[in-house]
Design a protein around this motif. Structure first.
Motif, PDB file in Angstrom:
ATOM      1  N   UNK A   1      30.805   8.495   2.808  1.00 50.41           N
ATOM      2  CA  UNK A   1      32.177   7.589   2.597  1.00 50.41           C
ATOM      3  C   UNK A   1      33.070   8.053   3.849  1.00 50.41           C
ATOM      4  N   UNK A   2      32.939   7.452   4.979  1.00 53.25           N
ATOM      5  CA  UNK A   2      33.582   7.752   6.079  1.00 53.25           C
ATOM      6  C   UNK A   2      33.468   6.873   7.342  1.00 53.25           C
ATOM      7  N   UNK A   3      33.778   6.955   8.328  1.00 52.62           N
ATOM      8  CA  UNK A   3      33.645   6.304   9.425  1.00 52.62           C
ATOM      9  C   UNK A   3      32.272   6.168   9.785  1.00 52.62           C
ATOM     10  N   UNK A   4      31.814   5.016  10.558  1.00 48.15           N
ATOM     11  CA  UNK A   4      30.501   4.788  10.987  1.00 48.15           C
ATOM     12  C   UNK A   4      30.230   6.094  12.101  1.00 48.15           C
ATOM     13  N   UNK A   5      29.169   6.669  12.088  1.00 43.71           N
ATOM     14  CA  UNK A   5      28.730   7.822  12.964  1.00 43.71           C
ATOM     15  C   UNK A   5      29.280   7.731  14.417  1.00 43.71           C
ATOM     16  N   UNK A   6      30.052   8.635  14.820  1.00 45.50           N
ATOM     17  CA  UNK A   6      30.363   8.770  16.230  1.00 45.50           C
ATOM     18  C   UNK A   6      30.313  10.001  16.719  1.00 45.50           C
ATOM     19  N   UNK A   7      30.023  10.167  18.200  1.00 47.65           N
ATOM     20  CA  UNK A   7      29.876  11.298  18.819  1.00 47.65           C
ATOM     21  C   UNK A   7      30.748  12.252  18.604  1.00 47.65           C
ATOM     22  N   UNK A   8      30.453  13.551  18.748  1.00 47.10           N
ATOM     23  CA  UNK A   8      31.200  14.787  18.487  1.00 47.10           C
ATOM     24  C   UNK A   8      30.516  15.707  17.900  1.00 47.10           C
ATOM     25  N   UNK A   9      31.424  17.152  17.869  1.00 40.01           N
ATOM     26  CA  UNK A   9      30.833  18.263  17.537  1.00 40.01           C
ATOM     27  C   UNK A   9      31.002  18.564  15.982  1.00 40.01           C
ATOM     28  N   UNK A  10      32.001  17.989  15.357  1.00 37.14           N
ATOM     29  CA  UNK A  10      32.208  18.247  13.831  1.00 37.14           C
ATOM     30  C   UNK A  10      31.154  17.264  13.150  1.00 37.14           C
TER      31      UNK A  10
ATOM     32  N   UNK B   1      37.908   5.233   4.243  1.00 42.31           N
ATOM     33  CA  UNK B   1      36.970   5.094   3.724  1.00 42.31           C
ATOM     34  C   UNK B   1      36.934   5.374   2.153  1.00 42.31           C
ATOM     35  N   UNK B   2      37.387   6.465   2.105  1.00 43.93           N
ATOM     36  CA  UNK B   2      37.296   7.242   0.547  1.00 43.93           C
ATOM     37  C   UNK B   2      38.197   6.469  -0.323  1.00 43.93           C
ATOM     38  N   UNK B   3      39.103   5.984   0.155  1.00 42.40           N
ATOM     39  CA  UNK B   3      40.378   5.063  -0.701  1.00 42.40           C
ATOM     40  C   UNK B   3      39.781   3.628  -0.847  1.00 42.40           C
ATOM     41  N   UNK B   4      38.618   3.160  -0.046  1.00 42.52           N
ATOM     42  CA  UNK B   4      38.402   1.908   0.043  1.00 42.52           C
ATOM     43  C   UNK B   4      37.462   1.658  -1.124  1.00 42.52           C
ATOM     44  N   UNK B   5      37.464   0.338  -1.820  1.00 47.61           N
ATOM     45  CA  UNK B   5      36.649  -0.002  -2.829  1.00 47.61           C
ATOM     46  C   UNK B   5      35.395  -1.107  -2.224  1.00 47.61           C
ATOM     47  N   UNK B   6      35.652  -1.524  -1.352  1.00 50.66           N
ATOM     48  CA  UNK B   6      34.726  -2.839  -0.726  1.00 50.66           C
ATOM     49  C   UNK B   6      33.472  -2.251  -0.286  1.00 50.66           C
TER      50      UNK B   6
ATOM     51  N   UNK C   1      32.019  26.446   7.663  1.00 49.26           N
ATOM     52  CA  UNK C   1      32.276  25.405   6.660  1.00 49.26           C
ATOM     53  C   UNK C   1      33.653  25.216   6.025  1.00 49.26           C
ATOM     54  N   UNK C   2      34.058  24.122   5.628  1.00 48.52           N
ATOM     55  CA  UNK C   2      35.256  23.925   4.900  1.00 48.52           C
ATOM     56  C   UNK C   2      35.063  22.785   3.897  1.00 48.52           C
ATOM     57  N   UNK C   3      35.430  23.261   2.704  1.00 48.93           N
ATOM     58  CA  UNK C   3      35.163  22.139   1.436  1.00 48.93           C
ATOM     59  C   UNK C   3      36.163  21.196   1.587  1.00 48.93           C
ATOM     60  N   UNK C   4      35.947  19.672   1.209  1.00 45.24           N
ATOM     61  CA  UNK C   4      36.605  18.792   1.225  1.00 45.24           C
ATOM     62  C   UNK C   4      36.620  18.186  -0.327  1.00 45.24           C
ATOM     63  N   UNK C   5      37.903  17.914  -0.696  1.00 42.45           N
ATOM     64  CA  UNK C   5      38.143  17.532  -2.206  1.00 42.45           C
ATOM     65  C   UNK C   5      37.930  16.106  -2.268  1.00 42.45           C
ATOM     66  N   UNK C   6      37.306  15.706  -3.549  1.00 39.53           N
ATOM     67  CA  UNK C   6      36.974  14.297  -3.719  1.00 39.53           C
ATOM     68  C   UNK C   6      38.488  13.653  -4.166  1.00 39.53           C
ATOM     69  N   UNK C   7      38.762  12.540  -3.371  1.00 40.28           N
ATOM     70  CA  UNK C   7      39.757  11.746  -3.705  1.00 40.28           C
ATOM     71  C   UNK C   7      39.760  10.363  -3.874  1.00 40.28           C
ATOM     72  N   UNK C   8      38.520  10.094  -4.548  1.00 43.18           N
ATOM     73  CA  UNK C   8      38.250   8.639  -5.111  1.00 43.18           C
ATOM     74  C   UNK C   8      38.689   8.402  -6.388  1.00 43.18           C
ATOM     75  N   UNK C   9      39.255   9.228  -7.275  1.00 46.29           N
ATOM     76  CA  UNK C   9      39.499   8.948  -8.786  1.00 46.29           C
ATOM     77  C   UNK C   9      40.565   7.918  -8.903  1.00 46.29           C
ATOM     78  N   UNK C  10      41.687   7.719  -8.020  1.00 49.31           N
ATOM     79  CA  UNK C  10      42.548   6.865  -8.279  1.00 49.31           C
ATOM     80  C   UNK C  10      42.151   5.332  -8.015  1.00 49.31           C
TER      81      UNK C  10
END
Length: 362
Positions: free
Chosen positions: A39-48, A261-266, A338-347
């Protein structure tokens, strides 16, 4: 009309295949430098690199943005498959069973062995912009549960597609033997025949390369729809219904204002399908690709269903939201920290779409 695959007499030439192999190697380097999100941007070049996992009560399907995911549904479809025999023919997916029985699949049988691990490309089916691959994997040593991650990366004629998604599931027959099915959906138009490159990575950095010419099945019927809806800011356009003996697919595009993207329903749209007698057609969902255009998020997908009987004259299709109820993610930086990312789609709030009907050509 002949329904089975015709031999690829003229495509591809052997000299092209060697170039494709080089393209796969080059593409592998590109893939390793992508941001991969569910759930995020289309794949883009980068190290992350970011990997999200999203769950849903309505449908146990991860939403994929230009990537692939491990699919419990595909893994379940492989249960009780004998080691000897067709991976497709012994699955519990009706479309794959019919395709194998009617000679619509391409039997490959190519095996590559690396460090005592043999991967056999068993067979392939290419229907409505959907590629399904069956694997048999045997090892001299015990393998971990998710040894091959989310399945193989792939190329089309040596190039990475602009947008694709899919799923990968395994059934572990024994500690050293497993079968697998990978499903690939490409959102862009694909040629009727091309060279499919597959790049499968193991947990210990092993890499298996395959390069296979494939051809789309014949007898695909396409029914234009152009059904549109705008509900609570979600824009939906269902463009086409595709029918073949392997299944039904619904093509659509959806969009919504915003940049998160995580806040989108489409991107959470699924469909229920029933025939004129009220019989539900089983859905197998399908991945989704998404991209950001200025302040709008735009998604495309081809949702997959079981094949329908010849006596079906009309389908009633109901869009609905399969909102995620949990998930989260892990972010990897350039040092693989690594870094944990919390879920933000419950709203996210549900909406209701109106059904529409499609007449089936007889």
């Amino acid at each position: 009309m002949k329904k089975s695959h015709d031999p690829l007499d003229e495509f591809p030439k052997e000299e092209v295949r060697s170039a494709i192999q080089a393209g796969i190697v080059q593409a592998e380097g590109q893939i390793n430098n992508k941001i991969i999100k569910t759930r995020g941007n289309q794949m883009n070049s980068g190290k992350r690199k970011i990997l999200y996992a999203v769950s849903s009560v309505a449908a146990a399907v991860g939403i994929l943005i230009g990537s692939s995911y491990y699919s419990p549904a595909l893994a379940s479809s492989l249960s009780q498959i004998p080691i000897i025999g067709s991976v497709f023919g012994n699955s519990n997916l009706i479309g794959l069973q019919q395709a194998q029985k009617q000679g619509l699949t391409s039997t490959i049988g190519e095996t590559q062995t690396i460090d005592g691990i043999s991967v056999t490309l068993d067979e392939i089916l290419y229907d409505q912009n959907n590629i399904t691959i069956g694997y048999i994997i045997e090892s001299e040593k015990e393998l971990g549960e998710h040894y091959f991650g989310a399945g193989a990366d792939f190329t089309i004629n040596g190039e990475l597609p602009n947008g694709s998604s899919g799923g990968y599931g395994e059934d572990i027959q024994s500690p050293t033997t497993r079968t697998a099915i990978q499903d690939i959906t490409v959102s862009e138009d694909m040629p009727n025949a091309f060279e499919l490159g597959l790049i499968l990575h193991g947990e210990n950095r092993e890499t298996w390369y395959f390069s296979i010419p494939i051809k789309q099945i014949t007898d695909i019927s396409k029914v234009p729809i152009q059904h549109t809806a705008n509900v609570d800011g979600i824009n939906l356009t269902v463009t086409e219904l595709s029918l073949s003996e392997t299944g039904v697919s619904v093509s659509y595009e959806s969009s919504e204002e915003g940049t998160d993207f995580e806040q989108s329903r489409a991107g959470d749209i699924e469909f229920q399908m029933v025939d004129q007698d009220g019989n539900e057609i089983m859905s197998h969902s399908g991945g989704i690709t998404g991209k950001k255009l200025k302040n709008k998020l735009v998604f495309k997908s081809n949702k997959q269903f079981d094949p329908i009987d010849s006596n079906v004259t009309e389908l009633t299709i109901t869009p609905y939201l399969a909102l995620p109820t949990g998930g989260g993610g892990v972010e990897f930086d350039e040092n693989d920290e690594t870094r944990e990312l919390e879920f933000r789609g419950d709203s996210l709030q549900p909406v209701e779409f109106e059904s529409f009907k499609v007449k089936i050509p007889q």
